[in-house]
Each structure stands twice: as C-alpha cells, then as structure tokens.
Design a protein around this motif. Sequence first.
Motif, short mmCIF file in Angstrom:
data_model
loop_
_atom_site.label_atom_id
_atom_site.label_comp_id
_atom_site.label_asym_id
_atom_site.label_seq_id
_atom_site.Cartn_x
_atom_site.Cartn_y
_atom_site.Cartn_z
N ILE A 198 58.02 8.09 46.09
CA ILE A 198 59.29 7.96 45.38
C ILE A 198 59.51 9.15 44.44
O ILE A 198 60.61 9.70 44.35
CB ILE A 198 59.35 6.61 44.63
CG1 ILE A 198 59.43 5.46 45.65
CG2 ILE A 198 60.52 6.56 43.67
CD1 ILE A 198 59.27 4.09 45.04
N LEU A 199 58.43 9.57 43.75
CA LEU A 199 58.52 10.72 42.84
C LEU A 199 58.87 12.00 43.60
O LEU A 199 59.76 12.76 43.17
CB LEU A 199 57.19 10.89 42.08
CG LEU A 199 57.16 12.01 41.04
CD1 LEU A 199 58.08 11.65 39.88
CD2 LEU A 199 55.75 12.23 40.56
N LEU A 200 58.22 12.24 44.73
CA LEU A 200 58.53 13.44 45.53
C LEU A 200 59.95 13.37 46.10
O LEU A 200 60.66 14.39 46.14
CB LEU A 200 57.52 13.59 46.67
CG LEU A 200 56.15 14.14 46.26
CD1 LEU A 200 55.20 14.12 47.45
CD2 LEU A 200 56.29 15.55 45.73
N THR A 201 60.37 12.20 46.53
CA THR A 201 61.73 12.05 47.05
C THR A 201 62.75 12.36 45.96
O THR A 201 63.73 13.08 46.20
CB THR A 201 61.93 10.62 47.59
OG1 THR A 201 60.95 10.36 48.60
CG2 THR A 201 63.32 10.45 48.18
N ALA A 202 62.51 11.84 44.76
CA ALA A 202 63.41 12.12 43.63
C ALA A 202 63.41 13.60 43.31
O ALA A 202 64.47 14.20 43.05
CB ALA A 202 63.01 11.30 42.42
N PHE A 203 62.21 14.23 43.33
CA PHE A 203 62.11 15.66 43.05
C PHE A 203 62.91 16.46 44.07
O PHE A 203 63.68 17.37 43.71
CB PHE A 203 60.65 16.10 43.05
CG PHE A 203 60.47 17.58 42.96
CD1 PHE A 203 60.71 18.26 41.78
CD2 PHE A 203 60.09 18.33 44.08
CE1 PHE A 203 60.55 19.64 41.69
CE2 PHE A 203 59.95 19.69 44.01
CZ PHE A 203 60.17 20.35 42.82
N PHE A 204 62.80 16.14 45.35
CA PHE A 204 63.52 16.87 46.39
C PHE A 204 65.03 16.62 46.31
O PHE A 204 65.82 17.52 46.56
CB PHE A 204 62.98 16.54 47.78
CG PHE A 204 61.70 17.25 48.09
CD1 PHE A 204 61.63 18.63 48.08
CD2 PHE A 204 60.55 16.54 48.39
CE1 PHE A 204 60.44 19.30 48.36
CE2 PHE A 204 59.36 17.20 48.67
CZ PHE A 204 59.31 18.58 48.65
N LEU A 205 65.43 15.41 45.94
CA LEU A 205 66.86 15.14 45.76
C LEU A 205 67.42 15.97 44.61
O LEU A 205 68.52 16.53 44.71
CB LEU A 205 67.10 13.65 45.52
CG LEU A 205 66.99 12.76 46.75
CD1 LEU A 205 67.13 11.29 46.35
CD2 LEU A 205 68.03 13.13 47.79
N ILE A 206 66.68 16.03 43.50
CA ILE A 206 67.11 16.86 42.37
C ILE A 206 67.18 18.33 42.78
O ILE A 206 68.12 19.05 42.43
CB ILE A 206 66.18 16.65 41.16
CG1 ILE A 206 66.38 15.24 40.61
CG2 ILE A 206 66.45 17.68 40.08
CD1 ILE A 206 65.35 14.85 39.58
N PHE A 207 66.20 18.78 43.56
CA PHE A 207 66.17 20.17 44.03
C PHE A 207 67.36 20.46 44.94
O PHE A 207 68.02 21.51 44.82
CB PHE A 207 64.85 20.44 44.76
CG PHE A 207 64.71 21.84 45.24
CD1 PHE A 207 64.55 22.88 44.34
CD2 PHE A 207 64.73 22.13 46.60
CE1 PHE A 207 64.42 24.19 44.78
CE2 PHE A 207 64.61 23.43 47.04
CZ PHE A 207 64.45 24.46 46.14
N VAL A 208 67.70 19.52 45.82
CA VAL A 208 68.85 19.70 46.73
C VAL A 208 70.14 19.75 45.92
O VAL A 208 71.02 20.58 46.19
CB VAL A 208 68.88 18.57 47.79
CG1 VAL A 208 70.21 18.53 48.52
CG2 VAL A 208 67.75 18.76 48.78
N VAL A 209 70.28 18.87 44.94
CA VAL A 209 71.48 18.88 44.09
C VAL A 209 71.58 20.21 43.34
O VAL A 209 72.67 20.81 43.23
CB VAL A 209 71.47 17.68 43.12
CG1 VAL A 209 72.54 17.83 42.05
CG2 VAL A 209 71.65 16.38 43.88
N TYR A 210 70.44 20.70 42.82
CA TYR A 210 70.42 22.00 42.13
C TYR A 210 70.87 23.12 43.08
O TYR A 210 71.70 23.98 42.70
CB TYR A 210 69.02 22.28 41.58
CG TYR A 210 68.84 23.70 41.10
CD1 TYR A 210 69.40 24.14 39.91
CD2 TYR A 210 68.12 24.62 41.87
CE1 TYR A 210 69.25 25.44 39.49
CE2 TYR A 210 67.97 25.92 41.46
CZ TYR A 210 68.53 26.34 40.28
OH TYR A 210 68.39 27.62 39.86
#
Length: 165
Positions: free
Chosen positions: A52-64
């Motif tokens: 879940i933490l990695l998924t959230a990190f990648f979602l934040i990265f994609v939004v960035y």
Amino acid sequence: MKVRTLFLLIVLGATAVFAALNWNAFMAPATLSLGFASVQAPLGLIMLGLLILLTAFFLIFVVYLQTSVLFDTRRHARELQASRELADKAEASRLTELRAFMESELKRQAALDAESRAAVLARLDQLDHDLRAAVEQSGNTVSAYIGQLEDRLDRGAHGLAPRPL
C-alpha cells in the motif's frame, strides 16, 4: 478508460480479494529479524502495508510527473503563442514593405510607360516622316527615269541619236 488504467485496477482488485480471502494467513504472527533485534509480528500485514505504501508513493510520483508535464506544456504553449505572434507581426511588416515597394514600382513603371509611350510615338512620327520622304524621293527618281525614257523614245522616233548616259 485506458487499457493500462483498467489493468492496474484489475491487479489492485485481485490483490484486495487475495488479501481478504487469506486474511487469517496475513494475520498469523511470525518471528521477524530486523538485523539488530527479533520481533513477533504478522508478516502478511507488514507486506500488505509495504504494498500500500509503495502504491501510494507511485501514485504521488505519477501525479507529480503529470503536473510537471502539464506546467511545461502550458509554458511551451505560451512561448509558442508569443513566437507565433512575433512571426505574424514580422510577416505583416514584410507584407507592408512589399506592398509599398510594389506600389512605388508600379508608379515608377507607369511613369516610365508614359515616357516610353511618348518616346515610341515620337520615334514613330520620325519614322513616318522618313518613310514619306523616302517614298517621295523614290517617286521623284522613278519620274526622272520615266522622263529620260520618254525623252529617248521621242528622240529615237524623230530620228535623233539618243543621248549617252
């Protein structure tokens, strides 16, 4: 919906279903080594939390990334618009200069045409005068020859000797 987004949602849904079906195994305690100490904790729950933490990190990265691309696109669009306006102004300036040049050339050509028409008409008048003079001179010459021939015929008919030419 794009194929990639649909595939990502299917994978996340399958992971959630897998975790729900195996919740007891996820919650089973296990001895975990942290390198300097050992801890009793549910390994499945920790791995699920990391997922879940990695998924959230990648979602934040994609939004960035999407945001930075959007800002760059807007900046490039503004620069392109400014360049287009500058090019349009330069083109309008060149067209104005070309129009002014063409108008001046047409006026100059019209003046030259008037002058050249006058020169051509004067030349035609001169040629007409010269031609008339040449025709008159030729007529006089022919008349003189005819007169000489008549004179010879008259002398020959009266028995006189013709004059030498």
